[in-house]
Design an enzyme around this catalytic site. Structure first.
Site, PDB file in Angstrom:
ATOM      1  N   GLU A  66       0.858  -1.179   0.000  1.00 51.62           N
ATOM      2  CA  GLU A  66       0.000   0.000   0.000  1.00 51.62           C
ATOM      3  C   GLU A  66       0.891   1.225   0.000  1.00 51.62           C
ATOM      4  O   GLU A  66       1.815   1.322   0.809  1.00 51.62           O
ATOM      5  CB  GLU A  66      -0.853   0.039   1.274  1.00 51.62           C
ATOM      6  CG  GLU A  66      -2.198  -0.629   1.167  1.00 51.62           C
ATOM      7  CD  GLU A  66      -2.985  -0.483   2.479  1.00 51.62           C
ATOM      8  OE1 GLU A  66      -2.786   0.505   3.206  1.00 51.62           O
ATOM      9  OE2 GLU A  66      -3.773  -1.388   2.762  1.00 51.62           O
ATOM     10  N   ASP A  77      -6.398   9.626  10.285  1.00 53.55           N
ATOM     11  CA  ASP A  77      -5.093   9.090  10.659  1.00 53.55           C
ATOM     12  C   ASP A  77      -4.581   9.648  11.974  1.00 53.55           C
ATOM     13  O   ASP A  77      -4.832  10.796  12.327  1.00 53.55           O
ATOM     14  CB  ASP A  77      -4.082   9.392   9.549  1.00 53.55           C
ATOM     15  CG  ASP A  77      -4.252   8.446   8.374  1.00 53.55           C
ATOM     16  OD1 ASP A  77      -4.132   7.224   8.589  1.00 53.55           O
ATOM     17  OD2 ASP A  77      -4.533   8.924   7.268  1.00 53.55           O
TER      18      ASP A  77
END
Lengths: 291, 406
Positions: A66, A77
């Site tokens: 990824e 995040d």
């Protein structure tokens, strides 16, 4: 020892398989083991070291790679990936730069799937149609867009489908049974289970809760299930991977990069090796996860 | 039947998925989606429930002090020598701005959902104070996220929030202002989904927030309509309001959108001037994008990275705008104009001296357009400006800008 899945196979210039992601999970099944999905932000800590890490990931044992498209406002995040995005943005890492990095990686590596992960605005701004076309050309296999739920996904997905790119959806502990069919019904490639109700890299997933959640997901989909958020150590990766098809590790890898960046922003010598050594320990943990 | 009901209206949005044409929507991580759908459901059930309406009306009347006055600004009108200027006195509400109205509505929704912890973002501190106030009133735990830069320039409001029992958490990340406070609030929410309600302060964010906040704030326009009818026997000819996220503006505008004779102006913060790049004018100086749960006009670079906004007014210092404003601009129904820091400072002083009212720096931006537009109109032109907040909170900023030390 190389941990490359397809040792001895000359990877150069073979025709790309129809779906690298499907092939990869089929191979993992054949080898009877779970996979390791690694996350790093593109160009973190700088384009050169990032390219070294990227190039080394397949032999370090990453089964799927990824790559984060950095964004100024990564609202899902935690501190590690926020800092990683900031480092990447210092090198003007836009979608174009990310695709260029993938294209370069693909010159020598055509087996390991690459999934781009990010927020919608940089992709929207690039143009969904152009993005799909250029991503496919660069050798991208799938896309995860954190803030694009199935309800809003069609304007991007229509172009991704046209270029045989997977749009990989997130499912969460909060996703209800009523909602799951609509998500997995749209999903392709694999289904990403967010193991904690929270942001990346903070709380640690509870193994038993994950086992239950994956069992619940399996009732709704036959796609492989990858579990991420909150997996930090080889031991945790092993424990979680025992219950799913792949474990995703992001913040913990990114933290190794953060520790190797000096106060002036330049990386220490040998940083890419340090990162790859850590990935190897994760891969070893996961390889022993299934009986 | 849908066909029979179809008529030209600017007031039917958003659709069931929260879209105003291209704008709006729900762009959030999956972890939050179920919760946002739950808020939608709770709001849909509440808004037509007579018990809910009664409770909110009662709180607006006895706690917030609504209706706010509609005041004929006689000396300003004479000074400008044109349109007859009215102020909708939202600064007279409890806590000193229109923000309390939205907070009362949403705190009742949070209670109906059984949530015990409230989080909010704030820029100038007005929404933070209003949120802390309603949390104190209902005995709920309150956490306010505020950019470190804003904490520095809005100290009195920070202390107010603490007096009201709220915890103020400084946000150092990014540009350390409103957008970063919103990111942090979203991160908190996703980590505390079970007991927490996110009380968004403006008509932006994922659906249903833009619609819900607009509905609560529309009482501003509804009251204005009745009050002006009583005073003048007719509708206004023009409306003016400052636009950051845009809640005071949409609240005034919405009940008038289908009255074609009413000209409507939203005033964006031009900061140091659009050409300098240091401004907060998302419509004039931005382009469509996706941030904080909705698609709208944003300040961004070619790569889709969000740019920092700048305005002397902390309440307008945000690189986006509510999605309904984006749509009203796109439709051409509302005209979005500009006011710079410097112009707002001048308007702030003029209003103080001529009317004995210290306007919030946000409202001073609206006044800039009034000062520009009113002189071009005939004396029978009725103009209503939303005086959305009081300026006491801004005296330090204004003193600083004028080179005075307090």
């Amino acid at each position: 020892m190389s941990l490359n899945l397809v040792e001895g196979v000359a990877a150069k210039k073979m025709p790309a398989p129809i779906s690298r992601i499907a092939e990869r999970f089929a191979l993992l099944k054949k080898y009877k083991r779970a996979g390791l999905v690694t996350f790093i932000s593109a160009n973190d800590p700088n384009p050169d070291v990032f390219a070294e890490i990227l190039e080394g990931l397949p032999s370090a044992g990453a089964d799927i790679i990824e790559i984060g498209i950095p964004f100024t406002d990564p609202a899902a995040d935690g501190p590690s990936i926020q800092a990683s995005s900031q480092r990447a943005l210092k090198h003007k890492t836009d979608v174009k730069a990310v695709l260029k990095a993938v294209e370069k990686f693909r010159e020598d590596e055509i087996e390991t799937p690459v999934v781009l992960m990010g927020y919608y605005n940089p992709i929207y701004r690039y143009g969904p149609q152009e993005f799909a076309e250029h991503a496919a050309k660069a050798g991208v296999d799938g896309v995860i867009v954190v803030d694009l739920p199935p309800e809003e996904a069609e304007e991007l997905d229509v172009h991704l489908r046209a270029h045989n790119l997977h749009l990989i959806f997130l499912t969460a502990p909060t996703s209800s049974d009523a909602r799951l069919p609509a998500i997995v019904g749209r999903a392709s490639g694999f289904v990403y289970y967010v193991s904690i109700a929270g942001i990346t890299g903070t709380a640690t997933a509870d193994e038993h809760a994950v086992a239950k959640a994956v069992a619940r997901l399996r009732k709704h989909t036959r796609l492989p299930i990858a579990v991420g958020f909150g997996i930090k150590t080889p031991e945790q990766a092993k424990a979680i991977a025992a219950h799913c098809d792949a474990a995703v590790v992001g913040s913990a890898i990114v933290d190794v990069i953060a520790k190797g960046v000096k106060a002036d922003g330049t990386p220490e010598a040998g940083l890419s090796n340090k990162v790859l050594e850590f990935v190897k320990t994760l891969a070893t943990g996961i390889r022993n996860a299934w009986p | 039947m849908a066909v029979a009901e179809a008529r030209n209206t600017y007031r039917s949005g958003a659709d069931e998925n929260g879209h105003f044409g291209l704008f709006g929507g729900r762009y959030v991580a999956e972890t939050l989606m179920p919760l946002i759908l739950e808020v939608d459901k709770a709001y849909a059930a509440a808004k037509d429930d007579p018990a809910f309406i009664r409770e909110l009306t009662n709180l607006n009347l006895h706690y917030a002090g609504r209706p706010s006055a509609l005041y004929y600004a006689e000396r300003l009108t004479a000074h400008l020598g044109g349109a007859k200027v009215y102020f909708k006195r939202e600064e007279l509400n409890h806590t000193g701005s229109h923000k309390i109205t939205n907070c009362l509505g949403q705190i009742l929704i949070a209670r109906r959902m059984g949530k015990t912890r409230i989080i909010a973002e704030t820029g100038a501190g007005q929404h933070g104070v209003a949120t802390a106030t309603v949390c104190a009133r209902f005995g709920l735990k309150c956490v306010i996220y505020m950019g470190a830069k804003d904490i520095e320039r809005q100290k009195p409001n920070v202390f107010r929030m603490r007096l009201l029992g709220a915890e103020v958490r400084p946000v150092e990340k990014g540009s350390a202002s409103l957008k970063d406070a919103m990111n942090e609030a979203l991160r908190d929410w996703v980590s505390n989904v079970h007991d927490t309600y996110y009380l968004i302060g403006t008509a932006a964010g994922p659906h249903p927030y833009p619609t819900m906040v607009r509905d609560f704030q529309s009482v501003i326009g509804t009251e204005t309509r009745e009050q002006l009818m009583a005073a003048e026997g007719r509708l206004p000819d023009s409306l003016v309001a400052a636009v950051g996220g845009g809640s005071n503006a949409i609240g005034l505008f919405h009940p008038f959108l289908d009255d074609a004779s009413v000209q409507i102006f939203g005033v964006e913060a031009a900061g140091k001037g659009i050409a300098t790049g240091e401004h907060a004018a998302s419509i004039t100086g931005g382009s469509p994008g996706v941030l904080h749960g909705n698609r709208t006009y944003l300040l961004q670079d070619d790569g889709g990275q969000i740019k920092e906004a700048h305005s002397i007014s902390a309440g307008l210092d945000y690189p986006g705008i509510g999605p309904e404003h984006a749509w009203l601009h796109f439709q051409g129904r509302v005209k979005y104009v500009l006011a710079t820091d410097q112009e707002a400072l001048e308007a702030f002083q003029l209003c103080s001296k001529l009317e004995g009212i210290l306007p919030a720096l946000e409202s001073a931006h609206a006044l800039v357009h009034v000062m520009r537009f009113a002189p071009t109109q005939a004396p029978d032109h009725l103009l209503v400006m939303n005086l959305s907040g009081r300026g006491d909170k801004d005296v330090f900023t204004v003193a600083d800008a004028l080179g005075e030390k307090l």
